[in-house]
Design an enzyme around this catalytic site. Structure first.
Site, PDB file in Angstrom:
ATOM      1  N   ASP A  52      43.223  33.051  48.578  1.00  0.00           N
ATOM      2  CA  ASP A  52      42.909  34.473  48.772  1.00  0.00           C
ATOM      3  C   ASP A  52      42.986  34.880  50.239  1.00  0.00           C
ATOM      4  OD1 ASP A  52      42.290  34.318  46.034  1.00  0.00           O
ATOM      5  OD2 ASP A  52      40.163  33.966  46.441  1.00  0.00           O
ATOM      6  N   GLU A 225      44.293  41.961  39.360  1.00  0.00           N
ATOM      7  CA  GLU A 225      43.287  41.746  40.401  1.00  0.00           C
ATOM      8  C   GLU A 225      43.939  41.747  41.773  1.00  0.00           C
ATOM      9  OE1 GLU A 225      41.498  37.954  39.541  1.00  0.00           O
ATOM     10  OE2 GLU A 225      43.197  36.803  40.308  1.00  0.00           O
ATOM     11  N   HIS A 290      47.588  36.932  45.325  1.00  0.00           N
ATOM     12  CA  HIS A 290      46.456  37.348  46.144  1.00  0.00           C
ATOM     13  C   HIS A 290      46.859  37.434  47.614  1.00  0.00           C
ATOM     14  CE1 HIS A 290      42.034  38.137  45.946  1.00  0.00           C
ATOM     15  NE2 HIS A 290      42.348  38.321  47.226  1.00  0.00           N
ATOM     16  N   ARG A 320      45.251  25.679  46.457  1.00  0.00           N
ATOM     17  CA  ARG A 320      46.050  26.858  46.817  1.00  0.00           C
ATOM     18  C   ARG A 320      46.151  26.957  48.339  1.00  0.00           C
ATOM     19  NH1 ARG A 320      42.825  31.244  43.403  1.00  0.00           N
ATOM     20  NH2 ARG A 320      41.135  29.923  44.217  1.00  0.00           N
TER      21      ARG A 320
END
Length: 353
Positions: A52, A225, A290, A320
């Site tokens: 993120d 999202e 993201h 990630r």
């Protein structure tokens, strides 16, 4: 035994040479090979574990945040290609007895002379995550005191919410997030609401997007999202992440509107029916999404920052990694992100570094 004069002379000469050689060896140094510094390229990923990712650009510096889970960490750098060299400073940890847990997707901004960080966390109540905001009046956000301004939500529509971000349009600020339509509904949709100040929403929330195409419905639950705002020419874009992060098919979608349109009117927005950024299996880039945006130091290039997994099936965890790559624009003014560059690639640094 007596040595002959000639033999004694040879032995004496040999001893002198031997001692001289030892002395020279003790004082000599071997020059190290020259240090090779690559000033023109960087390697992807930038950080091996940083889900993120978010970047905010101000006064020649880039401020980077990502999900750490238990606190808020901030990196400050003048060169995004050297992000890994910037120390990660923990700027806020929930105080003892505080109910915050699972802290996700922080974003930092500078509004009205102060710094603000928006983050998602589970407050041990209220059926799961909400979005919260901190304030810091220091000129440098790596210093000073962060004050908890509490939950940012509409009191009459306070449902599960994550991934808060801010849009500025027509002289007004708006808050965007991913949330549930009601308590029992697990589908994640994109919402927007007007802001009266950096920590307060005013007026009702408006639903802008819900998962409707098959590429938005991979995994459970169905997901829209991570909304992020991008402006170019006379258009405003919301780039969002779709499908569940547990799948390799996590991808980016696109909403488009005019820069003068009312962002609270769902009719102002057009959804692109196909994803605009998807996995690259041959390049070991799975579940890209993201994201955030920034410009090169000289303002000549537009850059995308995002996370992706290096192998299939790694899902929503710390594997990630943060990556960045330059992107271009299509003839119709929409962004062209290309495809995720292969893991391990060496790429030109941002212009002006």
């Amino acid at each position: 035994m007596l040595l002959k004069p000639v033999l004694r002379k040879l032995l004496t000469l040999s001893l002198i040479v031997s001692l001289g050689g030892c002395k020279k060896s003790e004082n000599s140094t071997v020059a190290p090979p020259p240090l090779v510094v690559d000033e023109t390229t960087y390697s992807t990923p930038l950080l091996a574990s940083a889900p993120d990712p978010w970047v905010y650009q101000k006064d020649g510096f880039y401020y980077f945040m990502s999900t750490t889970g238990g606190n808020l960490s901030l990196r400050k750098t003048a060169k995004m290609s050297e992000l890994s060299k910037a120390p990660a400073k923990v700027i806020w940890t929930p105080p003892p007895g505080n109910t915050y847990r699972d802290i996700w997707a922080p974003e930092i901004y500078f509004f009205d002379g102060k710094w603000y960080v928006y983050f998602s966390a589970d407050p041990f109540c209220c059926n799961g995550h909400r979005v919260f905001v901190l304030e810091n009046s220091s000129p440098d956000p790596t210093t000073g005191t962060w004050v908890d301004k509490g939950r940012i939500a509409n009191p009459t529509e306070d449902f599960w919410a994550i991934d808060g971000t801010v849009m500025e349009q027509n002289g007004q600020r708006y808050f965007l997030w991913s949330g549930h339509r009601e308590t029992a509904d697990g589908v994640q949709r994109l919402y927007i609401s007007k802001m009266s100040n950096p920590w307060t929403l005013t007026g009702p929330r408006v639903e802008l997007s819900s998962p409707e195409y098959e590429w938005e419905k991979k995994g459970e639950p169905d997901v829209n999202e991570g909304p992020e705002v991008l402006k170019h020419g006379n258009k405003t874009f919301i780039v969002y992440s779709a499908s569940h992060c547990s799948t390799d098919d996590y991808a980016l979608g696109l909403l488009s509107a005019s820069q003068t349109a009312d962002p609270l009117d769902p009719k102002s927005w057009t959804k692109t029916p196909t994803p605009v950024f998807v996995k690259n299996p041959t390049g070991n880039a799975f579940g890209p999404g993201h994201n955030g945006f920034f410009q090169s130091p000289d303002g000549k290039e537009d850059w995308l920052i995002y996370h992706a997994n290096v192998a299939t099936g790694q899902g929503c965890g710390d594997a990630r990694s943060t990556r960045m790559q330059k992107f271009s624009w299509n003839a119709d003014g929409t962004p062209n992100f290309g495809q995720p560059v292969p893991t391990g690639s060496k790429l030109p640094r941002p212009s002006g570094e």
